[in-house]
Enzyme design. Sequence first.
Site, mmCIF file in Angstrom:
data_model
loop_
_atom_site.group_PDB
_atom_site.id
_atom_site.type_symbol
_atom_site.label_atom_id
_atom_site.label_comp_id
_atom_site.label_asym_id
_atom_site.label_seq_id
_atom_site.Cartn_x
_atom_site.Cartn_y
_atom_site.Cartn_z
ATOM 1 N NE ARG A 40 2.043 -2.941 -2.733
ATOM 2 C CZ ARG A 40 1.212 -3.408 -1.793
ATOM 3 N NH1 ARG A 40 0.485 -2.568 -1.063
ATOM 4 N NH2 ARG A 40 1.079 -4.693 -1.625
ATOM 5 N NE ARG A 97 -3.616 -9.471 5.631
ATOM 6 C CZ ARG A 97 -2.858 -8.389 5.454
ATOM 7 N NH1 ARG A 97 -2.474 -7.675 6.463
ATOM 8 N NH2 ARG A 97 -2.515 -8.036 4.229
ATOM 9 N NE ARG A 120 0.126 -10.195 -0.479
ATOM 10 C CZ ARG A 120 0.521 -9.007 -0.898
ATOM 11 N NH1 ARG A 120 1.259 -8.903 -1.993
ATOM 12 N NH2 ARG A 120 0.207 -7.927 -0.250
ATOM 13 C CE LYS A 149 -5.263 -3.797 3.601
ATOM 14 N NZ LYS A 149 -5.107 -4.298 2.219
ATOM 15 N NE ARG A 167 4.853 -5.599 0.195
ATOM 16 C CZ ARG A 167 3.660 -5.410 0.747
ATOM 17 N NH1 ARG A 167 3.215 -4.190 0.993
ATOM 18 N NH2 ARG A 167 2.903 -6.439 1.039
HETATM 19 P P1 ADP Z 1 -2.867 -1.898 0.488
HETATM 20 O O1 ADP Z 1 -2.288 -1.226 1.706
HETATM 21 O O2 ADP Z 1 -4.362 -2.077 0.602
HETATM 22 O O3 ADP Z 1 -2.183 -3.170 0.138
HETATM 23 P P2 ADP Z 1 -1.658 0.304 -1.024
HETATM 24 O O4 ADP Z 1 -2.151 1.515 -0.320
HETATM 25 O O5 ADP Z 1 -0.259 -0.087 -0.807
HETATM 26 O O6 ADP Z 1 -2.678 -0.929 -0.738
HETATM 27 O O7 ADP Z 1 -1.926 0.494 -2.605
HETATM 28 C C1 ADP Z 1 -1.582 -0.522 -3.537
HETATM 29 C C2 ADP Z 1 -1.005 0.115 -4.802
HETATM 30 O O8 ADP Z 1 -2.025 0.852 -5.495
HETATM 31 C C3 ADP Z 1 0.108 1.141 -4.517
HETATM 32 O O9 ADP Z 1 1.026 1.090 -5.585
HETATM 33 C C4 ADP Z 1 -0.631 2.471 -4.473
HETATM 34 O O10 ADP Z 1 0.240 3.538 -4.805
HETATM 35 C C5 ADP Z 1 -1.711 2.255 -5.530
HETATM 36 N N1 ADP Z 1 -2.977 2.946 -5.215
HETATM 37 C C6 ADP Z 1 -3.512 3.204 -3.994
HETATM 38 N N2 ADP Z 1 -4.710 3.831 -4.100
HETATM 39 C C7 ADP Z 1 -4.952 3.960 -5.433
HETATM 40 C C8 ADP Z 1 -6.045 4.512 -6.202
HETATM 41 N N3 ADP Z 1 -7.138 5.043 -5.619
HETATM 42 N N4 ADP Z 1 -5.932 4.435 -7.539
HETATM 43 C C9 ADP Z 1 -4.849 3.871 -8.143
HETATM 44 N N5 ADP Z 1 -3.804 3.343 -7.488
HETATM 45 C C10 ADP Z 1 -3.843 3.380 -6.143
HETATM 46 P P1 ADP Z 2 -1.003 -5.430 1.842
HETATM 47 O O1 ADP Z 2 -0.815 -3.996 2.292
HETATM 48 O O2 ADP Z 2 -0.596 -5.616 0.449
HETATM 49 O O3 ADP Z 2 -2.369 -5.950 2.128
HETATM 50 P P2 ADP Z 2 0.510 -6.033 4.166
HETATM 51 O O4 ADP Z 2 1.699 -5.172 4.115
HETATM 52 O O5 ADP Z 2 -0.630 -5.600 5.022
HETATM 53 O O6 ADP Z 2 0.013 -6.302 2.692
HETATM 54 O O7 ADP Z 2 0.914 -7.503 4.632
HETATM 55 C C1 ADP Z 2 1.960 -8.205 4.005
HETATM 56 C C2 ADP Z 2 2.002 -9.609 4.586
HETATM 57 O O8 ADP Z 2 2.267 -9.539 6.000
HETATM 58 C C3 ADP Z 2 0.708 -10.396 4.472
HETATM 59 O O9 ADP Z 2 0.570 -11.037 3.242
HETATM 60 C C4 ADP Z 2 0.866 -11.389 5.643
HETATM 61 O O10 ADP Z 2 1.749 -12.437 5.303
HETATM 62 C C5 ADP Z 2 1.554 -10.545 6.697
HETATM 63 N N1 ADP Z 2 0.571 -9.891 7.607
HETATM 64 C C6 ADP Z 2 0.368 -8.569 7.761
HETATM 65 N N2 ADP Z 2 -0.593 -8.340 8.679
HETATM 66 C C7 ADP Z 2 -1.017 -9.550 9.110
HETATM 67 C C8 ADP Z 2 -2.003 -9.990 10.045
HETATM 68 N N3 ADP Z 2 -2.778 -9.122 10.719
HETATM 69 N N4 ADP Z 2 -2.159 -11.328 10.219
HETATM 70 C C9 ADP Z 2 -1.412 -12.204 9.562
HETATM 71 N N5 ADP Z 2 -0.472 -11.870 8.669
HETATM 72 C C10 ADP Z 2 -0.266 -10.549 8.426
#
Ligand code: ADP
Ligand code: ADP
Length: 214
Positions: free
Chosen positions: A127, A88, A171, A13, A160
């Site tokens: 990541r 979420r 998660r 995302k 992280r």
């Molecule tokens: P999210 O915001 O949904 O948690 P991220 O954008 O941070 O996800 O991506 C999670 C991990 O996967 C990061 O290390 C990112 O660099 C990697 N990643 C993102 N998109 C892709 C893809 N299409 N293929 C492989 N790895 C990816």
């Molecule tokens: P990812 O990109 O891997 O999905 P985020 O960076 O979006 O993770 O979120 C990290 C953490 O921050 C989540 O696991 C949650 O604890 C908190 N968080 C982020 N956004 C929200 C939300 N909209 N509601 C509740 N908790 C949140």
Amino acid sequence: MKIIMLGAPGAGKGTQAKRIAEKYTIPHISTGDIFRANIKEGTELGKKAKTYMDQGLLVPDELVVDLVVDRVQQDDCANGYVLDGFPRTIPQAESLDAALAKLNDKVDYAINVEVPDENIIKRMSGRRACLSCGATYHIEHIPPKVEGVCDTCGKELVLRDDDKPETVKKRLDVYHEQTQPLIDYYNGKNILKEVDGTQDMSDVFNDIVKILGE
Ligand code: ADP
Ligand code: ADP
Ligand code: ZN
């Protein structure tokens, strides 16, 4: 253009939201980044959020809804925004819709980046995040130019705390229980769009551009 990114933790995302923000010149609003910035600065909000985040749990709705509703009313959001990590939960989505409705406004697209759980665990362990500017990398798929150093700002990259495998599993459970129901919610509003998030990063982005338009 008002866009919501849906998908499991690690689905990509954030990666896609950053590219959308760049291409369509709208702000990228990541609630996770906002919480991490607050933790780093040691604010009250940061202290409260950290106890939940470290356990892989969601931060309570009341700590996040007002924050986002305020943010999307700032001047730079006039032409739209891409929300990453919010909503979420169903109550968060309902609060956002209600706040937008009061402004005679609505969300245009909810983009679900679909990635199976098996792929997620692998992705998360690779990541690496820059806590300074929010950039994310992957040690295999999207490596930084210099190992351990952010391309954008030169600061150190970290794994992280909540990306350790035990916390990722928690998660994912939380995602399936509390966030996945949003897919039906936005489908019911006829704004849900699905993309295959297992493709290469740029192919995922091309599919998104097909949805949003050039
Ligand atoms: P999210 O915001 O949904 O948690 P991220 O954008 O941070 O996800 O991506 C999670 C991990 O996967 C990061 O290390 C990112 O660099 C990697 N990643 C993102 N998109 C892709 C893809 N299409 N293929 C492989 N790895 C990816
Ligand atoms: P990812 O990109 O891997 O999905 P985020 O960076 O979006 O993770 O979120 C990290 C953490 O921050 C989540 O696991 C949650 O604890 C908190 N968080 C982020 N956004 C929200 C939300 N909209 N509601 C509740 N908790 C949140
Ligand atoms: Zn950086």
